[in-house]
Write an enzyme that holds these catalytic residues in place. Sequence first.
Site, PDB file in Angstrom:
ATOM      1  CG  ASN A  31      -3.619   2.764   3.676  1.00  0.00           C
ATOM      2  OD1 ASN A  31      -3.581   2.209   4.900  1.00  0.00           O
ATOM      3  ND2 ASN A  31      -2.610   2.240   2.942  1.00  0.00           N
TER       4      ASN A  31
ATOM      5  CG  ASP B 179      -0.188  -2.937  -1.659  1.00  0.00           C
ATOM      6  OD1 ASP B 179       0.893  -3.357  -1.146  1.00  0.00           O
ATOM      7  OD2 ASP B 179      -0.727  -1.763  -1.914  1.00  0.00           O
TER       8      ASP B 179
END
Length: 242
Positions: free
Chosen positions: A14, A97
């Site tokens: 992000n 992740d």
Amino acid sequence: MGFNEKVYVIDAGNTAIKVALFEENKPVEVKRLKYVDLLKEDSYLNQNEKFRFGSSVLNEVRNQELKSIFPNLLFFDDKTKLPVKLNYKTTQTLGRDRICNAVAAYSLFPYNNTLSIDIGTCVKYDFVSHKGIYEGGAISPGINLRYKSLNEYTDNLPLIEAKTEVELLGKSTYESIHSGVINGIYAEIIQTIKRYRCEFDDLKIIITGGDTKYFDFNGKKDTFVEENLTLKGLFQIFLLNV
């Protein structure tokens, strides 16, 4: 498993994109870039290595742009084979992740119980049993999210930015917020580790994430800091799918 060719591993998150070049199963070059800066990276644009593997939380438009930068880029998806089994109710919403961190932690300490802790936008805890089964974990707000929530949900508290040193006793509103957030996260992590240790024997702790630098985990028993844990997990997953 050995692999003699060069591999680019891309972790598109992000806040930043990490690009690692692996040679002889080790990351020999790692860059952390903003998305717009990646487009200017001629050193990556002009490479012709065949193997590129990545994980992304970006939208489809940006993912297609990444594929234009890295020809032959293969994205980690639901069909990708994993070196650990997932015992999780909603695998479709499980962050890539988190899986990568879990895989890397278990690959570093096979046949041990492992807990990876990723301190970034969120603080993410991911546990793999000694049998190689991912059992889940936890997610809580990271430093900046806590700063922003204090600012947005109160009338008088300022929005501050992280700094490396923090005192227990804040002598101003600014210092009090900083102490509360940093010391609060540290206390959360230490207490979480204690609870896991009570539940699981032979537990190895691996700390990663961009905000790890704000905390001191040196000298903690069976606790290791690994800056490139997510990238190493991606590489391990690549090896299984090449």
